[in-house]
Enzyme design. Sequence first.
Site, PDB file in Angstrom:
ATOM      1  N   GLY A 124     -14.001  -7.522   2.035  1.00  0.00           N
ATOM      2  CA  GLY A 124     -12.798  -8.692   2.046  1.00  0.00           C
ATOM      3  C   GLY A 124     -13.615  -9.864   1.912  1.00  0.00           C
ATOM      4  N   GLY A 125     -12.786 -10.924   1.812  1.00  0.00           N
ATOM      5  CA  GLY A 125     -13.288 -12.476   2.019  1.00  0.00           C
ATOM      6  C   GLY A 125     -13.982 -12.892   0.825  1.00  0.00           C
ATOM      7  N   GLY A 162      -5.938 -10.226   3.305  1.00  0.00           N
ATOM      8  CA  GLY A 162      -6.699 -10.067   4.409  1.00  0.00           C
ATOM      9  C   GLY A 162      -7.155 -11.109   5.205  1.00  0.00           C
ATOM     10  N   MET A 210     -12.503   3.338   2.703  1.00  0.00           N
ATOM     11  CA  MET A 210     -13.852   3.158   1.498  1.00  0.00           C
ATOM     12  C   MET A 210     -14.863   4.362   2.021  1.00  0.00           C
ATOM     13  SD  MET A 210     -14.444  -0.937   1.746  1.00  0.00           S
ATOM     14  CE  MET A 210     -13.270  -2.083   1.669  1.00  0.00           C
ATOM     15  N   ASP A 221      -7.346  -0.008   3.863  1.00  0.00           N
ATOM     16  CA  ASP A 221      -8.396   0.146   2.901  1.00  0.00           C
ATOM     17  C   ASP A 221      -9.182   1.157   3.291  1.00  0.00           C
ATOM     18  OD1 ASP A 221      -8.050  -1.886   0.781  1.00  0.00           O
ATOM     19  OD2 ASP A 221      -8.038  -3.384   2.491  1.00  0.00           O
ATOM     20  N   ASP A 272      -4.588  -7.499  -5.111  1.00  0.00           N
ATOM     21  CA  ASP A 272      -5.507  -7.369  -3.968  1.00  0.00           C
ATOM     22  C   ASP A 272      -6.943  -8.006  -4.108  1.00  0.00           C
ATOM     23  OD1 ASP A 272      -6.969  -6.539  -1.577  1.00  0.00           O
ATOM     24  OD2 ASP A 272      -6.641  -4.386  -2.250  1.00  0.00           O
ATOM     25  N   HIS A 299      -4.967   2.366   0.283  1.00  0.00           N
ATOM     26  CA  HIS A 299      -5.910   2.016  -0.893  1.00  0.00           C
ATOM     27  C   HIS A 299      -7.122   2.763  -0.672  1.00  0.00           C
ATOM     28  CE1 HIS A 299      -8.079  -1.594  -3.150  1.00  0.00           C
ATOM     29  NE2 HIS A 299      -8.262  -0.371  -3.781  1.00  0.00           N
ATOM     30  N   MET A 316      -6.741  -5.069  -8.898  1.00  0.00           N
ATOM     31  CA  MET A 316      -7.654  -5.867  -8.069  1.00  0.00           C
ATOM     32  C   MET A 316      -8.244  -7.331  -8.512  1.00  0.00           C
ATOM     33  SD  MET A 316      -8.427  -4.088  -5.411  1.00  0.00           S
ATOM     34  CE  MET A 316      -9.858  -4.800  -4.802  1.00  0.00           C
ATOM     35  N   GLY A 347     -14.543  -3.331  -2.338  1.00  0.00           N
ATOM     36  CA  GLY A 347     -15.358  -3.181  -1.558  1.00  0.00           C
ATOM     37  C   GLY A 347     -15.569  -4.072  -0.206  1.00  0.00           C
ATOM     38  N   HIS A 357      -1.238  -2.886   4.662  1.00  0.00           N
ATOM     39  CA  HIS A 357      -2.273  -2.228   3.757  1.00  0.00           C
ATOM     40  C   HIS A 357      -3.595  -1.760   4.392  1.00  0.00           C
ATOM     41  CE1 HIS A 357      -4.162  -2.399  -0.463  1.00  0.00           C
ATOM     42  NE2 HIS A 357      -5.327  -2.823   0.272  1.00  0.00           N
TER      43      HIS A 357
HETATM   44  C1  DX5 Z   1     -11.141  -5.100  -0.665  1.00  0.00           C
HETATM   45  C2  DX5 Z   1      -9.815  -4.623  -0.308  1.00  0.00           C
HETATM   46  C3  DX5 Z   1      -9.067  -5.591   0.270  1.00  0.00           C
HETATM   47  C4  DX5 Z   1      -9.383  -6.806   1.043  1.00  0.00           C
HETATM   48  C5  DX5 Z   1      -8.780  -7.958   0.927  1.00  0.00           C
HETATM   49  O1  DX5 Z   1     -11.871  -3.956  -1.401  1.00  0.00           O
HETATM   50  O2  DX5 Z   1      -9.213  -3.810  -1.356  1.00  0.00           O
HETATM   51  O3  DX5 Z   1      -7.652  -5.195   0.505  1.00  0.00           O
HETATM   52  O4  DX5 Z   1      -9.305  -6.344   2.375  1.00  0.00           O
HETATM   53  O5  DX5 Z   1      -9.199  -8.839   1.596  1.00  0.00           O
HETATM   54  P1  DX5 Z   1      -9.237 -10.464   1.337  1.00  0.00           P
HETATM   55  O6  DX5 Z   1      -7.727 -10.813   1.303  1.00  0.00           O
HETATM   56  O7  DX5 Z   1      -9.835 -11.049   2.514  1.00  0.00           O
HETATM   57  O8  DX5 Z   1      -9.928 -10.776   0.050  1.00  0.00           O
HETATM   58 ZN    ZN Z   2      -7.118  -3.153  -0.586  1.00  0.00          ZN
END
Ligand code: DX5
Ligand code: ZN
Length: 216
Positions: free
Chosen positions: A144-145, A197, A36, A34, A175, A65, A137, A142, A32
């Site tokens: 991770g974590g 992630g 942005m 990401d 996600d 994505h 989502m 926007g 995957h």
């Molecule tokens: C957030 C991303 C996710 C993100 C997920 O906007 O689309 O793909 O990397 O990260 P985790 O699994 O740490 O929430």
């Molecule tokens: Zn994503």
Amino acid sequence: MSLQIAPSLLAADFLHLDKDVRMLNENADIIHLDVMDGTFVPNMSFGFSVVDAVSKIATKPKDVHMMVVHPERWIDRFAQDKVEMLSFHLEAARCKTGKYLAKIRSLGMKAGLAIDPDVPVRRLFPYIGQADYFLIMSVFAGFGGQKFIYDSLDRIAALRAEIDKRGDKALIEVDGGVDMENAGPLREAGANILVAGSTVFKAADPAAMISSLREA
Ligand code: DX5
Ligand code: ZN
């Protein structure tokens, strides 16, 4: 069908990306990515330089994505990169959604339609039959974590029921904040692909974590 695990490279070690991509080649189902733009979401991640580099060594399907305001501008470019799965947000595409899904499919990629947690899930229903997968989502796009939003389970179940009712084969990808606590409930709600992630890359043994999530 068993769960497919799509680790998000956003949480990988960018100084040693080759090491993490090779680990995903061995252990993951999907990679995957990401993307942005700092406008659709209040963050920037990476663009074509990273996706191109990953494409050179990735042996698992790449799932881009797009969290960008003009997804249509980049569809051809990701097709050139031989991306297998490409998603964009309904919030960014609005009335052009069907057109963009068709364009992605016409270039040989699987077309995905994403929504943030504040978009009613029924807004996806008109596109059943036009998308290969829906990306729900479970955090606001926007970063991770973030913490998993539990309402997502009901949203997934509602979408799964509607897809099944219409006899369609679309997959549901989830996600954000996916971990060992919610992976089982997500599968039961009807999810097919889990993006993870931090849970994967912060684990002491990322390969073992991918297997555990798959078996959840
Ligand atoms: C957030 C991303 C996710 C993100 C997920 O906007 O689309 O793909 O990397 O990260 P985790 O699994 O740490 O929430
Ligand atoms: Zn994503």
